[in-house]
Design a protein around this motif. Structure first.
Motif, PDB file in Angstrom:
ATOM      1  N   ILE A  82      -0.543   1.674 -12.489  1.00 53.54           N
ATOM      2  CA  ILE A  82      -0.321   2.580 -11.365  1.00 53.54           C
ATOM      3  C   ILE A  82       1.167   2.620 -11.036  1.00 53.54           C
ATOM      4  O   ILE A  82       1.911   1.663 -11.286  1.00 53.54           O
ATOM      5  N   THR A  83       1.584   3.710 -10.446  1.00 56.17           N
ATOM      6  CA  THR A  83       2.985   3.844 -10.060  1.00 56.17           C
ATOM      7  C   THR A  83       3.187   3.247  -8.669  1.00 56.17           C
ATOM      8  O   THR A  83       2.232   2.947  -7.949  1.00 56.17           O
ATOM      9  N   GLU A  84       4.422   3.106  -8.314  1.00 56.36           N
ATOM     10  CA  GLU A  84       4.759   2.549  -7.003  1.00 56.36           C
ATOM     11  C   GLU A  84       4.250   3.456  -5.884  1.00 56.36           C
ATOM     12  O   GLU A  84       3.727   2.974  -4.882  1.00 56.36           O
ATOM     13  N   THR A  85       4.370   4.761  -6.064  1.00 53.72           N
ATOM     14  CA  THR A  85       3.899   5.686  -5.025  1.00 53.72           C
ATOM     15  C   THR A  85       2.384   5.646  -4.891  1.00 53.72           C
ATOM     16  O   THR A  85       1.860   5.723  -3.782  1.00 53.72           O
ATOM     17  N   GLU A  86       1.669   5.488  -6.025  1.00 48.90           N
ATOM     18  CA  GLU A  86       0.212   5.361  -5.967  1.00 48.90           C
ATOM     19  C   GLU A  86      -0.186   4.102  -5.219  1.00 48.90           C
ATOM     20  O   GLU A  86      -1.118   4.120  -4.410  1.00 48.90           O
ATOM     21  N   PHE A  87       0.538   3.004  -5.466  1.00 41.99           N
ATOM     22  CA  PHE A  87       0.242   1.756  -4.769  1.00 41.99           C
ATOM     23  C   PHE A  87       0.469   1.905  -3.275  1.00 41.99           C
ATOM     24  O   PHE A  87      -0.364   1.507  -2.464  1.00 41.99           O
ATOM     25  N   PHE A  88       1.610   2.480  -2.882  1.00 42.25           N
ATOM     26  CA  PHE A  88       1.903   2.616  -1.462  1.00 42.25           C
ATOM     27  C   PHE A  88       0.937   3.566  -0.770  1.00 42.25           C
ATOM     28  O   PHE A  88       0.569   3.363   0.386  1.00 42.25           O
ATOM     29  N   THR A  89       0.487   4.594  -1.483  1.00 40.43           N
ATOM     30  CA  THR A  89      -0.518   5.492  -0.930  1.00 40.43           C
ATOM     31  C   THR A  89      -1.820   4.750  -0.698  1.00 40.43           C
ATOM     32  O   THR A  89      -2.433   4.853   0.367  1.00 40.43           O
ATOM     33  N   TRP A  90      -2.237   3.948  -1.684  1.00 42.74           N
ATOM     34  CA  TRP A  90      -3.458   3.151  -1.550  1.00 42.74           C
ATOM     35  C   TRP A  90      -3.318   2.137  -0.420  1.00 42.74           C
ATOM     36  O   TRP A  90      -4.220   1.983   0.393  1.00 42.74           O
ATOM     37  N   LYS A  91      -2.172   1.476  -0.345  1.00 41.55           N
ATOM     38  CA  LYS A  91      -1.951   0.452   0.671  1.00 41.55           C
ATOM     39  C   LYS A  91      -1.951   1.067   2.067  1.00 41.55           C
ATOM     40  O   LYS A  91      -2.531   0.518   3.007  1.00 41.55           O
ATOM     41  N   ARG A  92      -1.321   2.219   2.230  1.00 40.26           N
ATOM     42  CA  ARG A  92      -1.293   2.905   3.520  1.00 40.26           C
ATOM     43  C   ARG A  92      -2.708   3.302   3.951  1.00 40.26           C
ATOM     44  O   ARG A  92      -3.094   3.123   5.102  1.00 40.26           O
ATOM     45  N   ARG A  93      -3.496   3.818   3.011  1.00 41.82           N
ATOM     46  CA  ARG A  93      -4.877   4.211   3.297  1.00 41.82           C
ATOM     47  C   ARG A  93      -5.717   2.988   3.662  1.00 41.82           C
ATOM     48  O   ARG A  93      -6.501   3.017   4.607  1.00 41.82           O
ATOM     49  N   LYS A  94      -5.528   1.891   2.918  1.00 43.86           N
ATOM     50  CA  LYS A  94      -6.265   0.659   3.187  1.00 43.86           C
ATOM     51  C   LYS A  94      -5.917   0.119   4.579  1.00 43.86           C
ATOM     52  O   LYS A  94      -6.807  -0.276   5.338  1.00 43.86           O
TER      53      LYS A  94
END
Length: 77
Positions: free
Chosen positions: A21-33
């Motif tokens: 996963i990319t950094e932006t995908e991770f941050f999007t997932w983390k923000r949603r979580k």
């Protein structure tokens, strides 16, 4: 047969992802979580407040002091 399936499941979990996963995908997932966790926490707090107001649950010491401070009023003695 069940042991073979379990072993295959373990191997699938141990293999690295073919597409990291990319950094932006991770941050999007983390923000949603974090938003989901915050929403669950707020909902639990709202429900607890409603239950306290209805008198269906026992209050802890902090809640008792906040909702009924006359219990701790020492000026009467």
């Amino acid at each position: 047969m069940g042991a073979e399936e379990e072993q295959k499941g373990k191997q699938a979990n141990e293999q690295p992802r073919s597409h990291p996963i990319t950094e932006t995908e991770f941050f999007t997932w983390k923000r949603r979580k974090d938003a989901d966790a915050s929403a669950r926490k707020a909902e639990a707090a709202r429900k607890r407040a409603e239950d306290i107001a209805a008198g269906t649950v026992q209050m802890n010491g902090r809640e008792l002091f906040l909702h009924e401070p006359w219990v701790f009023d020492s000026s009467q003695y």
